[in-house]
Design a protein around this motif. Structure first.
Motif, mmCIF file in Angstrom:
data_model
loop_
_atom_site.group_PDB
_atom_site.id
_atom_site.type_symbol
_atom_site.label_atom_id
_atom_site.label_comp_id
_atom_site.label_asym_id
_atom_site.label_seq_id
_atom_site.Cartn_x
_atom_site.Cartn_y
_atom_site.Cartn_z
ATOM 1 N N SER B 43 1.163 -0.905 -0.214
ATOM 2 C CA SER B 43 -0.311 -0.104 -0.222
ATOM 3 C C SER B 43 0.958 1.324 -0.306
ATOM 4 C CB SER B 43 -0.772 0.192 0.775
ATOM 5 O OG SER B 43 -2.215 -1.363 1.491
ATOM 6 N N ASN B 44 2.239 1.306 0.659
ATOM 7 C CA ASN B 44 2.608 2.607 0.414
ATOM 8 C C ASN B 44 3.195 2.806 -0.406
ATOM 9 O OD1 ASN B 44 2.477 2.607 3.676
ATOM 10 N ND2 ASN B 44 4.372 1.154 4.053
ATOM 11 N N MET B 45 3.594 1.761 -1.447
ATOM 12 C CA MET B 45 4.276 1.749 -2.413
ATOM 13 C C MET B 45 3.079 2.575 -3.373
ATOM 14 S SD MET B 45 6.541 -1.409 -2.769
ATOM 15 C CE MET B 45 8.086 -2.267 -2.986
ATOM 16 N N VAL B 46 1.693 1.962 -3.587
ATOM 17 C CA VAL B 46 0.793 2.161 -4.063
ATOM 18 C C VAL B 46 0.550 3.575 -3.870
ATOM 19 C CG1 VAL B 46 -0.972 1.924 -4.685
ATOM 20 C CG2 VAL B 46 0.097 0.399 -4.564
ATOM 21 N N ASN B 47 0.575 3.892 -2.816
ATOM 22 C CA ASN B 47 0.229 5.331 -2.339
ATOM 23 C C ASN B 47 1.381 6.491 -2.868
ATOM 24 O OD1 ASN B 47 -1.891 4.424 -1.607
ATOM 25 N ND2 ASN B 47 -1.428 3.814 0.874
ATOM 26 N N SER B 48 2.112 5.780 -3.342
ATOM 27 C CA SER B 48 3.866 6.620 -3.745
ATOM 28 C C SER B 48 3.723 6.816 -4.921
ATOM 29 C CB SER B 48 5.297 6.425 -3.165
ATOM 30 O OG SER B 48 4.901 6.099 -1.837
ATOM 31 N N GLY B 49 2.498 6.435 -5.629
ATOM 32 C CA GLY B 49 2.190 6.213 -7.198
ATOM 33 C C GLY B 49 2.994 5.372 -8.094
ATOM 34 N N ILE B 50 3.573 4.424 -7.157
ATOM 35 C CA ILE B 50 4.293 3.047 -7.610
ATOM 36 C C ILE B 50 3.273 2.511 -8.141
ATOM 37 C CG2 ILE B 50 5.107 0.918 -7.609
ATOM 38 C CD1 ILE B 50 7.255 2.993 -5.600
ATOM 39 N N ARG B 51 3.199 1.857 -9.791
ATOM 40 C CA ARG B 51 2.198 1.097 -10.596
ATOM 41 C C ARG B 51 2.244 -0.253 -10.533
ATOM 42 N NH1 ARG B 51 -0.028 3.592 -7.989
ATOM 43 N NH2 ARG B 51 -1.620 4.856 -8.272
ATOM 44 N N ASN B 52 3.916 -0.236 -10.652
ATOM 45 C CA ASN B 52 4.454 -1.670 -10.937
ATOM 46 C C ASN B 52 5.469 -2.534 -9.844
ATOM 47 O OD1 ASN B 52 6.170 -3.593 -12.563
ATOM 48 N ND2 ASN B 52 8.029 -2.578 -13.233
ATOM 49 N N VAL B 53 4.988 -3.207 -9.531
ATOM 50 C CA VAL B 53 5.706 -4.151 -8.120
ATOM 51 C C VAL B 53 5.961 -5.296 -8.336
ATOM 52 C CG1 VAL B 53 5.098 -4.155 -5.244
ATOM 53 C CG2 VAL B 53 4.286 -2.400 -6.955
ATOM 54 N N GLY B 54 7.423 -6.238 -8.325
ATOM 55 C CA GLY B 54 7.521 -7.309 -8.153
ATOM 56 C C GLY B 54 7.803 -8.394 -6.998
ATOM 57 N N ILE B 55 7.596 -8.844 -6.531
ATOM 58 C CA ILE B 55 7.239 -9.730 -5.414
ATOM 59 C C ILE B 55 8.481 -10.558 -5.698
ATOM 60 C CG2 ILE B 55 5.774 -10.347 -4.132
ATOM 61 C CD1 ILE B 55 3.536 -8.303 -4.629
ATOM 62 N N LEU B 56 8.903 -11.084 -4.926
ATOM 63 C CA LEU B 56 10.108 -12.450 -4.983
ATOM 64 C C LEU B 56 9.349 -13.201 -3.776
ATOM 65 C CD1 LEU B 56 13.321 -9.859 -5.294
ATOM 66 C CD2 LEU B 56 12.681 -11.405 -6.778
ATOM 67 N N VAL B 57 9.500 -14.231 -4.487
ATOM 68 C CA VAL B 57 8.844 -15.379 -3.758
ATOM 69 C C VAL B 57 9.772 -16.809 -3.194
ATOM 70 C CG1 VAL B 57 6.189 -14.317 -3.876
ATOM 71 C CG2 VAL B 57 7.426 -15.960 -5.046
ATOM 72 N N GLN B 58 9.936 -17.191 -1.846
ATOM 73 C CA GLN B 58 11.047 -18.674 -2.137
ATOM 74 C C GLN B 58 9.396 -18.761 -1.491
ATOM 75 O OE1 GLN B 58 14.344 -18.845 -0.271
ATOM 76 N NE2 GLN B 58 14.786 -18.281 -2.439
ATOM 77 N N GLY B 59 9.593 -21.216 -1.463
ATOM 78 C CA GLY B 59 8.756 -21.578 0.024
ATOM 79 C C GLY B 59 7.658 -21.285 -0.432
ATOM 80 N N LYS B 60 7.021 -20.746 0.557
ATOM 81 C CA LYS B 60 5.626 -20.415 0.747
ATOM 82 C C LYS B 60 4.838 -20.339 0.492
ATOM 83 C CE LYS B 60 7.359 -23.521 5.178
ATOM 84 N NZ LYS B 60 8.237 -23.861 6.050
ATOM 85 N N TYR B 61 4.356 -19.774 -0.780
ATOM 86 C CA TYR B 61 3.988 -18.997 -1.311
ATOM 87 C C TYR B 61 2.375 -19.506 -1.221
ATOM 88 C CZ TYR B 61 6.063 -19.543 -5.837
ATOM 89 O OH TYR B 61 6.607 -20.362 -6.693
ATOM 90 N N ARG B 62 1.918 -20.085 -1.246
ATOM 91 C CA ARG B 62 0.087 -20.616 -1.170
ATOM 92 C C ARG B 62 -0.863 -19.062 -0.961
ATOM 93 N NH1 ARG B 62 -4.091 -20.811 0.034
ATOM 94 N NH2 ARG B 62 -2.816 -21.227 2.309
ATOM 95 N N SER B 63 -0.517 -18.773 0.796
ATOM 96 C CA SER B 63 -1.285 -18.619 1.012
ATOM 97 C C SER B 63 -0.778 -16.749 0.650
ATOM 98 C CB SER B 63 -0.845 -17.971 2.947
ATOM 99 O OG SER B 63 0.298 -17.733 2.467
ATOM 100 N N LEU B 64 0.385 -16.290 -0.204
ATOM 101 C CA LEU B 64 0.538 -14.912 -0.630
ATOM 102 C C LEU B 64 -0.073 -15.396 -1.509
ATOM 103 C CD1 LEU B 64 1.643 -12.306 0.156
ATOM 104 C CD2 LEU B 64 3.892 -13.216 -1.303
#
Lengths: 403, 372
Positions: B43-64
């Motif tokens: 939300s901080n990123m979006v509220n700062s005007g960022i519209r391109n977000v990549g999320i690096l995941v590893q391991g147990k990321y089903r719930s994410l």
């Protein structure tokens, strides 16, 4: 486009003038209800939960709030590639164009919209009723009986039959007579203003009704009686459960209070029948160490320092220290200062009630003297009001700005 | 177009919260009554005007993934840019798990190369705060920094020093030294593990580190390059909850019972978005006694609740007493049950008259879906 079995048309253009200052700036279906919702959320959620994926919303009176609220229907899962929600205001045609003159005329003016989806049946709904209903079984009945129209009915108390359109049916549920607000009713099955029509049949009647001089262009007054007269197959579908038309300040207040009993008839907590609404993105409510809360509904984003009893509090409300609120409905983003007492009132959106005001009661003694929710009248404060310090607004008053 | 893009690095902070992280990574740990940890940074990123977000995941990321889905709630379901889940490429490491985060960056280098924004904000997912990166970027540009590290200043002793990164700066803000997870605290400037740098520089750093056998972005990319790059610190004056242990998780949830902090984190600048559950407002019934509590929608309360955080859809039956508890989504507390200093994971049922008490410093955690 693929043929749809049933699409819904929601009549949401009404002013709801009996709701007084609550509908000053918005149409009745957009009036906030139940601590979180707007009235139309119930009908839209019923559609979504009944798997009806094409919905037209007919707007007319002060549609801005309603239009921006509905948007592309995302909140109700109605942002669909094929269908979804379409807001349908009256529009200009080659030959002038005009306002919606009645419920039937509103549908008549949107024949093109319905034809575009080419449905077998059309479900006509009101956007201003509070109820949870699965339209699926009603549609099944309608198809099984090969009905031209099926009308949902509900049992009402005998003494209130004169306020409703009453359906007299035979043993199989076929409607043999329709009486609009009869003085001496033969039974107590009232029309809920929910109709399923075979589209091919309804279209014919709508076109004909439009040519009829002196017609009110109304489903209850014109379309249904004419269809009965011509011997079309009309059936009643019995609905059991909570259903309320919140047409007046009193019934609006009552319907809100109905939610506060331990086991209300209208269950908002059923995970299988969620009532969807636009999310205001607010944090969980914060209840301060000296706050007291009993028998109340409180939404997210509220900061409660004072006392709240038997009340419905919408999101983002601030209740200052020592403030006392009872038997009231407090709309979104209202700020209530310290030591304010509010008894049996409806406070409109974003109003500020400054320190030490008394609303719906004269002073602290008067506040303690009251308490019975049935006692006294309902006090109403409009939206965006700023009530200066120490003001006393007496029981039953209606306060709103000039414009 | 915004000048910045965001990378959320969820490859660290594995099993720090015991039972709570058994089946989820830090980013999807529930926090603050209705959120998951990632909601704050996202939300901080979006509220700062960022519209391109990549999320690096590893391991147990089903719930994410379940939580984020299309990114709709953050307005990140875009035709151009939007939300990108960046999974690891396990074929680089036969053991299945990578040693550090750089391999993950490297596996997703193409995403960085294809993005159009000039700057990248990198952040972990274990900080609870409300920050605008636009202001940080301004300072970054003013100082003509290569890399900016966001930090807070702590008065007094820091909890969990051994899990924090400390920085040392000159009076002009230039970072001169960095200590990663020291046992003893020597600086009062703690990194928020948030960085701003140019996208091309990030690509260079990743490429260079990998080619030299490095595996950790901060260790190899920043610490070893302190002299080579102009690295500045940016002081964030607001509230920050660092979550890296059960104790800090408990403490920072309880922090939200301070209405000042509650307002600062959730309302003052940007709003914090999360997955919407369409629950009804909280219902306080006849016998509810609630003091100093944070209560999310969908709860029905008929017992007594004090100094506690209740997540969405919790039922508290008549006569039940809760003190200093964190109760996650859809838990049910039976009649006359008593809980003190307890964290219940999702969907725990506590039957009538049961008693459970932990210590304030060592709260009891009850595993998801337990029946007590």
């Amino acid at each position: 486009m693929m043929k749809k079995e049933c699409i819904a048309m929601i009549l949401a253009g009404g002013q709801g003038s009996r709701l007084g200052i609550l509908t000053k700036r918005l149409a009745k279906p957009a009036v906030p209800f139940g601590g979180k919702y707007r009235i139309i959320d119930f009908t839209l959620s019923n559609c979504a939960n009944s798997d009806i994926d094409t919905v037209g919303v007919l707007t007319q009176y002060k549609p801005l709030v309603l239009n921006s609220y509905i948007g592309i229907g995302r909140s109700w899962n109605l942002d669909r590639r094929n269908g979804g929600v379409t807001v349908l205001p009256p529009y200009v045609k080659e030959q002038g164009g005009e306002w919606y003159k009645g419920t039937a005329n509103a549908i008549y003016q949107n024949i093109d919209f319905i034809d575009q989806h080419n449905p077998e049946n059309v479900l006509v709904l009101s956007g201003d009723h509070i109820y949870k209903m699965d339209y699926g079984p009603m549609l099944e009945d309608h198809k099984k009986r090969n009905a031209d129209a099926t009308i949902a009915v509900i049992e009402v108390p005998w003494e209130e039959t004169s306020r409703f359109g009453i359906m007299n049916t035979d043993d199989l549920g076929q409607i043999i007579e329709f009486e609009e607000k009869p003085l001496h009713a033969k039974n107590n099955l009232a029309s809920m203003g929910i109709y399923i029509f075979k589209w091919s049949v309804l279209k014919k009647y709508l076109i004909e009704d439009e040519q009829t001089l002196g017609s009110h262009h109304d489903f209850g007054k014109n379309i249904i009686p004419t269809m009965l007269l011509r011997g079309q197959r009309l059936y009643a579908y019995r609905f059991c459960g909570y259903w309320k038309d919140v047409g007046t300040i009193e019934s609006f207040w009552e319907a809100n209070m109905d939610l506060l009993s331990d086991n209300p008839q209208l269950d908002l907590y059923d995970p299988h029948w969620r009532i969807y609404s636009v999310n205001p993105t607010q944090p969980p409510n914060y209840i301060a160490p000296n706050a007291k809360i009993r028998r109340s509904l409180i939404n997210e984003g509220c900061l409660i320092l004072g006392e709240v009893e038997n009340s419905v509090i919408f999101p983002g409300v601030y209740v200052g220290a020592g403030a006392k609120i009872r038997n009231s409905v407090i709309m979104p983003y209202v700020k209530i200062g310290a030591n304010v007492c509010i008894e049996k009132a409806i406070v409109g959106e974003a109003s500020i009630i400054r320190k030490g005001c008394f609303v719906g009661c004269k002073d602290l003694d008067d506040f303690y003297f009251h308490g019975d929710p049935n006692y006294g009248k309902i006090t109403v404060i409009g939206e965006n009001m700023d009530i200066p310090r120490g003001t006393v607004i007496e029981n039953g008053a209606m306060v709103s700005s000039e414009d | 177009m915004s000048l910045m893009m965001g990378i959320i690095n969820n490859t660290k902070n594995g099993n720090q919260l015991k039972e709570l992280t058994e089946n989820r990574y830090m980013a999807s740990v529930p926090f603050g009554g209705r959120y998951r940890m990632i909601d704050f940074v996202l939300s901080n990123m979006v509220n700062s005007g960022i519209r391109n977000v990549g999320i690096l995941v590893q391991g147990k990321y089903r719930s994410l993934m379940d939580h984020l889905r299309s990114g709709k709630e953050w307005d990140l379901d875009r035709k151009r840019d939007g939300l990108f889940i960046l999974p690891p490429a396990y074929n680089n490491c036969p053991l299945g798990m990578q040693k550090g985060d750089l391999d993950n960056f490297y596996a997703n280098l193409e995403y960085l190369q294809k993005s159009r924004q000039k700057y990248v904000v990198i952040s972990g997912a274990n900080m609870v705060c409300n920050i605008n990166y636009q202001q940080v970027l301004q300072m970054h540009q003013q100082k003509q920094a290569d890399i900016t590290i966001i930090y807070t200043e702590e008065l007094g002793e820091v909890h969990d020093a051994s899990k924090s990164t400390f920085i040392y700066t000159t009076s002009s803000g230039r970072v001169v030294d960095l200590e990663i997870n020291p046992i003893t605290q020597r600086s009062n400037k703690i990194s928020m593990e948030m960085y701003i740098l140019e996208r091309t520089l990030l690509i260079d750093i990743i490429d260079e580190c990998i080619s030299k056998g490095g595996y950790d972005f901060v260790m190899d990319g920043i610490l070893k390059n302190l002299q080579r790059y102009k690295i500045y610190g940016h002081h964030h004056p607001g509230y920050v909850g660092r979550i890296h242990s059960v104790q800090s998780y408990y403490r920072h949830n309880m922090d939200l019972l301070n209405s000042e902090i509650w307002e600062e984190v959730f309302l003052r600048s940007g709003l914090i978005y999360t997955k919407v559950k369409d629950q009804a407002p909280v219902k306080y019934m006849e016998h509810a006694v609630v003091k100093n509590a944070l209560v999310a929608n969908g709860c029905v309360i008929n017992g007594s609740v004090e100094n506690s955080v209740l997540f969405r859809g919790v039922r508290i039956h008549k006569g039940a007493k809760l003190r200093n508890c964190i109760i996650l989504q859809n838990c049910v507390i039976g009649e006359d049950a008593e809980l003190e200093n307890v964290i219940l994971d999702k969907e725990v049922h506590v039957s009538a008259e049961k008693q459970l008490a932990g210590l304030k410093e060592y709260p009891i955690i009850v595993e998801k879906k337990s029946r007590i």
